[in-house]
Enzyme design. Structure first.
Site, PDB file in Angstrom:
ATOM      1  N   CYS A 273      -3.725  10.079   1.004  1.00 44.50           N
ATOM      2  CA  CYS A 273      -2.791   8.981   0.739  1.00 44.50           C
ATOM      3  C   CYS A 273      -1.422   9.435   0.234  1.00 44.50           C
ATOM      4  O   CYS A 273      -0.416   9.242   0.909  1.00 44.50           O
ATOM      5  CB  CYS A 273      -3.411   8.018  -0.279  1.00 44.50           C
ATOM      6  SG  CYS A 273      -4.839   7.118   0.350  1.00 44.50           S
TER       7      CYS A 273
ATOM      8  N   LYS B  42       0.831  -1.208   0.000  1.00 48.51           N
ATOM      9  CA  LYS B  42       0.000   0.000   0.000  1.00 48.51           C
ATOM     10  C   LYS B  42       0.864   1.255   0.000  1.00 48.51           C
ATOM     11  O   LYS B  42       0.636   2.197  -0.776  1.00 48.51           O
ATOM     12  CB  LYS B  42      -0.916  -0.005   1.224  1.00 48.51           C
ATOM     13  CG  LYS B  42      -1.669   1.297   1.479  1.00 48.51           C
ATOM     14  CD  LYS B  42      -2.641   1.631   0.373  1.00 48.51           C
ATOM     15  CE  LYS B  42      -3.471   2.858   0.752  1.00 48.51           C
ATOM     16  NZ  LYS B  42      -4.437   3.219  -0.293  1.00 48.51           N
TER      17      LYS B  42
END
Length: 417
Positions: A269, A215
């Site tokens: 993010c 991720k």
């Protein structure tokens, strides 16, 4: 006979990821307990409404709440599976701030029972799932966990990050592949079986620490590529060359795909995740750190470019179009547009007209600045001498070009490209 052994799912956090995830799970017939600490969120969801802007979500929320499959509460309840989807911001020193994950773990600890599965979806530093297991074990000495009892543990633990794009979350939650990282093969297999209830994409299994780094790597990779485009833009400005033409021609090469430059990098993010890698391995990440610096500097460079035009007309009124971190959403998290507006308002005394069609009020750090006027796009364009495009919302493309006549246009996002 049921195709899976799951009945009750507890989702900790009903934000941009938690609410769509909880809703999709509920749409598959499972009973979902949604937990959030914001009373407004709880009330809104239980009324079958949503507190975020996301296509296709509200109708689905109305359906599952009307069917009694999704209910929102302010605290965790017993369940078969606990999913943690709370925010993981960074501190002032760029270190991970895990207080929301820690709080969620502390809350679910009291409800754990043998056979439970705990999944962390929140973007986290490598090692988070291991630490979570150790923490839960310290709170529940009557249960066993994978870090000490392996495949024979009472409670299963896994990490499975989302990889979705705001504005397409429902579609991508269903169709994107998932990386399911288990603390043991049995943990991974059970978590995979659960995700296959609502995910059409492939579910790939691996270890928990691999999934954590996957991720982070995805968003660090994107950050580095954006930084290259932004640095190339600086080079083109130095030489007086059109960066968009350079990129268009360079991308004709079969193995080149340069991104478009912009005013910076926003969202929860890309500006955050690279720092999680850096924090754990600072001496091994000079490229990632440099990319972050380039992209963090970009909003201030953009503001400086606008102020250069102001020097020619010190009384100029400025219109800034867009505050969200990306087009066609209401998400302001880490938005470079907000930084640019703040810079301009603090360094230019004349009125600054700000438009963001997806929100109803300015964020608090802009409300207190007296020369900022929050208005609609057409009013902003009509009142201003300098038009600054910061977010490529579709609605801005419909502005009549005649209204832009005799205005100075600074397009940082491609509205008029």
């Amino acid at each position: 006979m049921s195709e899976h052994p799951f009945s009750d799912i507890c989702v900790m956090g009903l934000g941009y990821i938690g609410l769509p995830t909880a809703t999709l799970i509920a749409s598959r017939g499972l009973n979902v307990i949604g937990v959030d600490k914001n009373p407004h969120v709880i009330e809104t969801v239980n009324q079958g409404k949503i507190h975020i802007v996301e296509p296709d979500l509200e109708g689905l929320v109305l359906k599952v709440t009307s069917d009694g499959k999704l209910k929102a509460y302010d605290s965790a309840k017993p369940a078969d599976i606990f999913i943690i989807t709370v925010p993981t911001p960074i501190n002032q020193d760029k270190s991970p701030d895990m207080k929301y994950v820690d709080a969620a773990l502390g809350e679910i600890a009291q409800h754990l029972r043998k056979g439970n599965l705990v999944i962390i979806e929140s973007t986290s530093p490598v090692g988070t799932t291991q630490k979570a297991a150790e923490f839960l074990a310290s709170k529940r000495t009557d249960l066993t966990f994978p870090h000490t009892h392996g495949e024979d543990s009472d409670v299963r633990m896994a990490y499975c990050p989302e990889r979705v794009l705001p504005g397409q979350i429902i579609t991508e939650l269903m169709n994107n592949d998932r990386i399911v990282g288990g603390m043991t093969p049995k943990c991974a297999a059970l978590a995979k079986r659960f995700y296959q209830v609502f995910v059409r994409g492939n579910c790939h299994t691996g270890t928990h620490d691999t999934a954590e780094l996957v991720k982070l790597s995805e968003n660090a990779y994107r950050d580095v590529n954006i930084a290259f485009a932004n640095e190339l833009s600086n080079v083109c400005n130095h030489h007086g060359i059109d960066v968009n033409q350079v990129i268009r021609f360079a991308n004709l090469h079969p193995r080149v795909n340069i991104l478009s430059p912009g005013p910076g990098v926003g969202g929860h993010c890309i500006p955050i995740d690279p720092w999680f890698i850096v924090h754990e391995a600072p001496h091994a990440t000079p490229l990632i750190q440099t990319a972050r610096k380039i992209n963090d500097d970009r909003p201030h460079q953009a503001a400086a470019m606008v102020l250069e035009h102001v020097k020619q007309n010190p009384k100029a009124r400025i219109a800034c179009l867009g505050l969200a971190y990306k087009p066609n959403v209401d998400d302001l998290r880490e938005s470079p547009a907000i930084e640019i507006v703040h810079d301009l308002a603090s360094k230019h005394a004349e009125k600054l007209y700000v438009c963001e069609p997806h929100i109803k009020a300015l964020p608090q750090n802009l409300v207190e600045i007296r020369n900022i006027v929050f208005t609609d796009a057409l009013s902003a364009v009509n009142e201003a001498d300098i038009i600054v495009a910061l977010v490529n919302h579709h609605s801005f493309g419909y502005i009549d070009k005649s209204a832009l006549k005799d205005k100075t246009l600074l397009d940082f996002c491609g509205v008029w490209r």
